[in-house]
Design an enzyme around this catalytic site. Sequence first.
Site, mmCIF file in Angstrom:
data_model
loop_
_atom_site.group_PDB
_atom_site.id
_atom_site.type_symbol
_atom_site.label_atom_id
_atom_site.label_comp_id
_atom_site.label_asym_id
_atom_site.label_seq_id
_atom_site.Cartn_x
_atom_site.Cartn_y
_atom_site.Cartn_z
ATOM 1 N N LYS A 27 2.821 31.896 -31.756
ATOM 2 C CA LYS A 27 2.614 30.614 -32.427
ATOM 3 C C LYS A 27 1.127 30.445 -32.730
ATOM 4 C CE LYS A 27 4.245 25.844 -31.813
ATOM 5 N NZ LYS A 27 4.924 24.929 -30.864
ATOM 6 N N GLU A 39 20.045 17.048 -25.544
ATOM 7 C CA GLU A 39 20.122 15.605 -25.335
ATOM 8 C C GLU A 39 21.418 15.187 -24.648
ATOM 9 O OE1 GLU A 39 17.302 16.470 -28.638
ATOM 10 O OE2 GLU A 39 19.387 17.039 -28.236
ATOM 11 N N ARG A 84 22.748 12.469 -31.118
ATOM 12 C CA ARG A 84 23.378 13.662 -30.561
ATOM 13 C C ARG A 84 24.001 13.400 -29.204
ATOM 14 N NH1 ARG A 84 19.511 18.686 -31.906
ATOM 15 N NH2 ARG A 84 21.558 19.602 -32.149
#
Length: 620
Positions: free
Chosen positions: A281, A366, A394
């Site tokens: 990254k 979640e 969700r």
Amino acid sequence: MAVLETITSPADLKRLPAELLDTLAEDIRAFLVAEVSRSGGHLGPNLGVVELTMAIHRVFDSPHDTVVFDTGHQTYVHKLLTGRQDFAALRTRGGISGYPSRAESEHDVVENSHASTALSWAEGIATGYRLRGEERHAVAVIGDGALTGGMAWEALNNIAADKDLPLVIVVNDNERSYAPTIGGLADHLAMLRTNRQYEQVLDWGKDRLNRTPVVGRAVYQAFHSMKKGAKDFWAPQGMFEDLGIKYLGPVDGHDEPAVEQALRRARAFGGPVLVHVITQKGRGYEHAVGDVADQFHAVGKINPETGLPLEIAGRSWTDEFSDEMVALGAERPDVVAITAAMMMPVGLQPFADAYPERIFDVGIAEQHAATMSAGLAYAGMHPVVAIYATFLNRAFDQLLMDCAMHRAGVTFVLDRSGVTGPDGASHHGMWDMSLVALVPGLRLAAPRDGSQVRRALREAVGVDDGPTVIRFPKGSVAAPLEAIATVDGLDVLAGDLSVDPEVLIVSVGSMAGTATTVAEKLAAEDHPTLVVDPRWVLPVPDAVVELARRAGRVAVIEDNNVAGGVGAEVARALDEAGVAVPVHRFGLPKEFIHHASRAQVLESVGLTPDPIVERLRSHL
């Protein structure tokens, strides 16, 4: 002329001589740093997928082959290679989206930037192609963080059962989603990344066979009989292969020829293949790698030479929550915190630093977070689940059936509620109040400023007989707006309680400034107006119903979907109480709202003072 400027489509990329690929990668990284530093956006993830995205478009034939990204914030390079090199208005109204967009390009398919969905999409696409008799591939590019989501594993379970599915899964493994990836899967991928000794064992054996052919067939067969055992011992990729999915890798994601080679093997395999690609990254930008990588996941406007922000934001809504959580942690040993791969964005890092044994980052899960919190509540703790408002969608079933039906004392803190702006339709937190209004026994607070965030949080963790929700927007916190009076628990923000109001305005959360401005304008036209902030807006307080009996009409102003939410609940409460007063609901329209600044969105949907006044005036 930069090599990047010669690439207007994947076909141009395929024709590019191999010796120019490194130059193209350098051009792309320079472009990203220059452009994203001006506009803000997801810089770190895209710097990490340059060679990977190039290889995908050189091996596969988009849009004939479908490429699905999970999540969509890693698609800037994809946009550049498919003819979208005007980033001047990235993530602003009229400019290109920060996520895939079907309106922009035939190369974009899945617009929803919610994580862990790509494998299900890709399985459906690949299955559909096969049923139609079309020789086309689906490619799912999924970040290692997205593999922490349960939906991804539901998809893997089904993909593994279809041995002929023309599907390639590319795991972009950079050891982090927003922050470092956690959990058993992360440990497994780490083992695959680091335990490469088995390759040395196999290379040594092959070399011995080549140099001493007299060993003959017996040794050759013995070597191959031990090959799988050695490989499984040193690098247990068996988790994927035991599922029935061919595994290739790990591959250096910044070695473009190596990635191409792996992808070509995967394409030719004739069934589902998982290609494990290791990336970094922030690659190529010194300020975005190492320990600070997560700070460059998504950036505002920055100085490209230093990586420092050009705009110093004031105190945020999140800061208010963050500080109060630390204070509550000191006072209440039963308060614990849960988040779903969003430790830093939702402000829980200081709590984690202070109370490391009482913080749980469950990954992009979640649903699990909500049900785990119900278990924690049953065991005597008070969980605070901090997520973005858009992601509560969700976990609705778990909120309803696990938390509410079991009367669990769980507090959900919804950051980035209402209009979030540049991230667009999938990130607006405009559905939460409509959803939670359906949940029996749930209480919802919408603080109007920072002090009210703190107050609401303290009140919420004191509730142990059902779930509570606190929601606040993105950005700098509103200036404090003090109540001029209180009546039966309601804060009065404007108006005269001694006069029956022609208009009673129910102000919801951050819309308080708009509500008081509307009241001032109506009062200036001799229309007595009273503004109240219930603070705890759901269920509708009885005091709102009683005040409505004295009013000529009621207006509810909220930054939530106008279908459902507080306005709808106020109308229902008045109807059930037999109060025949018109209710005017001002909120966000029942549609998907594209990216723009918060102010631009509110203006475009008429959720600013003048349009509200005009609409109310027509009824007065």
